[in-house]
Each structure stands twice: as C-alpha cells, then as structure tokens.
Scaffold this active site. Structure first.
Site, PDB file in Angstrom:
ATOM      1  N   THR A 150       2.519  -0.175   0.395  1.00  0.00           N
ATOM      2  CA  THR A 150       3.192   1.069   0.760  1.00  0.00           C
ATOM      3  C   THR A 150       4.266   1.373  -0.279  1.00  0.00           C
ATOM      4  O   THR A 150       4.904   0.459  -0.792  1.00  0.00           O
ATOM      5  CB  THR A 150       3.835   0.926   2.150  1.00  0.00           C
ATOM      6  OG1 THR A 150       2.811   0.832   3.127  1.00  0.00           O
ATOM      7  CG2 THR A 150       4.740   2.105   2.475  1.00  0.00           C
TER       8      THR A 150
ATOM      9  N   ARG B 142      -5.314   5.335  13.522  1.00  0.00           N
ATOM     10  CA  ARG B 142      -4.077   4.551  13.595  1.00  0.00           C
ATOM     11  C   ARG B 142      -2.992   5.191  12.744  1.00  0.00           C
ATOM     12  O   ARG B 142      -3.225   5.670  11.639  1.00  0.00           O
ATOM     13  CB  ARG B 142      -4.346   3.126  13.129  1.00  0.00           C
ATOM     14  CG  ARG B 142      -3.128   2.190  13.146  1.00  0.00           C
ATOM     15  CD  ARG B 142      -2.490   2.073  11.789  1.00  0.00           C
ATOM     16  NE  ARG B 142      -1.453   1.024  11.752  1.00  0.00           N
ATOM     17  CZ  ARG B 142      -0.666   0.798  10.707  1.00  0.00           C
ATOM     18  NH1 ARG B 142      -0.780   1.535   9.617  1.00  0.00           N
ATOM     19  NH2 ARG B 142       0.253  -0.153  10.742  1.00  0.00           N
ATOM     20  N   VAL B 143      -1.772   5.216  13.267  1.00  0.00           N
ATOM     21  CA  VAL B 143      -0.604   5.732  12.554  1.00  0.00           C
ATOM     22  C   VAL B 143       0.415   4.599  12.437  1.00  0.00           C
ATOM     23  O   VAL B 143       0.703   3.920  13.421  1.00  0.00           O
ATOM     24  CB  VAL B 143       0.025   6.929  13.287  1.00  0.00           C
ATOM     25  CG1 VAL B 143       1.303   7.381  12.591  1.00  0.00           C
ATOM     26  CG2 VAL B 143      -0.973   8.080  13.372  1.00  0.00           C
ATOM     27  N   GLY B 144       0.959   4.401  11.261  1.00  0.00           N
ATOM     28  CA  GLY B 144       1.966   3.376  11.046  1.00  0.00           C
ATOM     29  C   GLY B 144       3.374   3.939  11.082  1.00  0.00           C
ATOM     30  O   GLY B 144       3.616   5.042  11.574  1.00  0.00           O
ATOM     31  N   ASP B 145       4.301   3.175  10.539  1.00  0.00           N
ATOM     32  CA  ASP B 145       5.708   3.565  10.595  1.00  0.00           C
ATOM     33  C   ASP B 145       6.094   4.561   9.513  1.00  0.00           C
ATOM     34  O   ASP B 145       7.054   5.312   9.675  1.00  0.00           O
ATOM     35  CB  ASP B 145       6.607   2.326  10.487  1.00  0.00           C
ATOM     36  CG  ASP B 145       6.457   1.623   9.139  1.00  0.00           C
ATOM     37  OD1 ASP B 145       5.312   1.231   8.812  1.00  0.00           O
ATOM     38  OD2 ASP B 145       7.464   1.450   8.433  1.00  0.00           O
TER      39      ASP B 145
ATOM     40  N   THR C 267       8.718  -0.819   4.421  1.00  0.00           N
ATOM     41  CA  THR C 267       7.343  -1.246   4.168  1.00  0.00           C
ATOM     42  C   THR C 267       7.089  -2.540   4.918  1.00  0.00           C
ATOM     43  O   THR C 267       7.977  -3.378   5.027  1.00  0.00           O
ATOM     44  CB  THR C 267       7.105  -1.447   2.655  1.00  0.00           C
ATOM     45  OG1 THR C 267       5.817  -2.047   2.451  1.00  0.00           O
ATOM     46  CG2 THR C 267       8.161  -2.349   2.021  1.00  0.00           C
ATOM     47  N   GLY C 268       5.884  -2.690   5.452  1.00  0.00           N
ATOM     48  CA  GLY C 268       5.572  -3.925   6.164  1.00  0.00           C
ATOM     49  C   GLY C 268       4.637  -3.694   7.327  1.00  0.00           C
ATOM     50  O   GLY C 268       3.837  -2.751   7.326  1.00  0.00           O
ATOM     51  N   HIS C 269       4.727  -4.550   8.346  1.00  0.00           N
ATOM     52  CA  HIS C 269       3.877  -4.445   9.536  1.00  0.00           C
ATOM     53  C   HIS C 269       4.349  -3.254  10.383  1.00  0.00           C
ATOM     54  O   HIS C 269       5.336  -3.346  11.105  1.00  0.00           O
ATOM     55  CB  HIS C 269       3.936  -5.732  10.345  1.00  0.00           C
ATOM     56  CG  HIS C 269       3.279  -6.892   9.665  1.00  0.00           C
ATOM     57  ND1 HIS C 269       3.963  -7.771   8.857  1.00  0.00           N
ATOM     58  CD2 HIS C 269       1.992  -7.312   9.669  1.00  0.00           C
ATOM     59  CE1 HIS C 269       3.133  -8.693   8.400  1.00  0.00           C
ATOM     60  NE2 HIS C 269       1.926  -8.440   8.877  1.00  0.00           N
TER      61      HIS C 269
END
Length: 291
Positions: free
Chosen positions: A163, A191-194, A213-215
């Site tokens: 990211t 799916r949507v991330g942060d 950035t990350g999980h």
C-alpha cells in the site's frame, strides 16, 4: 511561515532483502515528485497526489500497476485523499482498473459524497473523464505469481505490504494526506480495507496528517488514524501516539502495519510493527529514504 515537508510510504511488511533498495529508491522518487509541487508553490493536496501517482505507476508496489488481485483474480482498487484545511475528503473502494485511483479521489473531493464503492464508483469515474483500462495493463507477472502463492498455496496475503501513501505540509502549515492500494492479495471480491476510509487509513486536519498501511481489518476495528490524530491534538507526542496506536492495533486487534505522520510544525514521524516499511521524505533542506 512553516517549513514545507513531504513524506511517503510504500507499505509495511517483510520485504525481501533483494527488493529493499528498489522500494527505497521508488519512495525517494515519489517524495521528490511531491516536493517539486510544493517547491513550485502548488497546493498541498496536489503535492500528496503527485507523490502517490509516482508510486501507483511503479509496479513494485501494491497500488495501480502491480496491484494485488481478488480471490477471483480481478483488479479492485481503493484510494482516498483528505485536505486538512478544508476537511474535504473523498474515497473510492472496490474500483475497477483505472491507472491512478488517487486522481479520481482528488476529483471527487468536489462532490458532496465522501465514499463511492464498486461499479457505481467506476461509472462515476468514467463520467468524469477517467479512463478504465483492461486489467492486464495493471497486472504484473510478479502479482500473478504472488496471487497463486496466496490462493493456491496459502501464503501470507500481507507478506510485504505495498500500500502507498503520502502526507505533506506546505509553507503556510496546511496539511494533506493520500493513500492508494490494491488491498490484500486474494481478498474476497467487494472487500474494502482501511485505505479509503477517512479516519482509519487516511486522515488530515489542521494538526496532523496520516497515511497507514497494514492489516486493514485490524486498522478499521482500531479506528486508527482518528485516534492518533486526536491524541496529537490533545498534546501527546506524535512519535509516542503513532507507536502506542500501532502497538494497540497489533495487541488488541491482531494487525501489524505502519504509518507516516506530519504535523503543522514537526519533523517527519513514522513507525511500524512489521519487519520494515519503505519510506522517504522531502524538504527544502534535503531528502532521505529508508526501509
């Protein structure tokens, strides 16, 4: 007058040793591109977007060209931009194959809506002059190989981050942040991330600007960026706030990652709970990069 400053990241994770110089060099190129906008008197929003565009165009990161793919092998992109002075913000999630999602998010800042998702987001982008491209134009052989490792062999989908993001301050102390990603390799379609969520993976106000950035699921559960920003607003040292919240995200929610932060007056701030995070910075006094 504030001292202009721009900071980028290229993702947090366990980056292979052989790839680290390229990741650091790519971040430095992006920082210099964004810095050139500030040096020429451009807006801080234009600067963070210019930095992210360079990273989106670089296939070694997970944004734009070289992005991660869904479980069905498709492109699905997330991006967001926020202007700290006006508090205008926009995000796009589960976007189809567009070369520079960050520029679409920047254009959407003129709209009332903050977040568009899926096919309506892609249709909106096309109506406003952005070109949808064949997915092959954004899909690299390296991404395909990693997709097979994740989907067919069960490898870690966040093995090396990727990211990208940028935060900056102009000479008037105005702040902005931008983030872009292909998301988690092998993610469920939709799916949507942060990254496209304001106050989670991207945030800017008059006190600080952040890109994470990350999980993504852990960062969402932690409401990461807003909590860091509030801590800094109410007097906590930015380095301490970043570290505390990243460790909280890891310990309470099981998510590893990193973030970059700049305030209206400070030097660059960054921290990560992974093996490393590629990053670089620009200021009128010089540049630098690291992993």
């Amino acid at each position: 007058m504030a001292k202009p400053l721009l900071l980028v990241h290229g993702g947090a994770g366990d980056l292979p040793e052989a790839s680290r110089p390229l990741h650091a060099a790519g971040c430095l190129e992006a920082a210099e591109a964004g810095g050139a906008v500030l040096e020429a008197g451009g807006s801080v929003v234009d600067a963070v977007c210019a930095g992210v565009v360079v990273l989106e165009n670089n296939p070694i990161y997970n944004a734009g060209v070289g992005c991660a793919l869904t479980r069905s092998g498709r492109v699905s992109l997330d991006s967001a931009v926020m202007d700290g002075k006006s508090r205008n913000a926009a995000g796009l999630a589960a976007l189809d194959a567009f070369p520079n999602p960050v520029l679409i998010a920047q254009r959407m800042m003129q709209e009332q809506e903050v977040l568009l998702v899926g096919q309506p987001a892609s249709e909106w982008a096309e109506r406003h002059g952005f070109r949808r491209v064949p997915e092959d134009e954004l899909t690299t052989e390296a991404a395909r190989i990693q997709w097979h490792k994740v989907v067919d062999e069960g490898a870690d989908p966040n093995f090396a981050g990727g990211t990208v993001g940028c935060v900056a301050r102009d000479a008037d102390g105005n702040l902005a942040a931008a983030t872009s990603t292909g998301g988690t390799m092998g993610k469920k379609p939709g799916r949507v991330g942060d990254s496209p969520l304001i106050g989670v993976g991207t945030y800017a106000d008059d006190v600080c600007a952040l890109s994470a950035t990350g999980h993504g699921e852990a960062f969402m559960r932690a409401v990461f960026a807003a909590r860091v920003a509030d801590a800094v607003r109410y007097g906590e040292n930015p380095d301490k706030a970043l570290r505390r919240m990243l460790e909280r995200t890891r310990d309470f929610f099981g998510g590893f990652g990193g973030a970059i932060l700049v305030t209206a007056e400070s030097d660059p701030h960054y921290f990560w709970t992974t093996v490393g995070m590629s990053h670089a910075w620009w200021s009128p006094n010089g540049t630098g990069s690291g992993i």
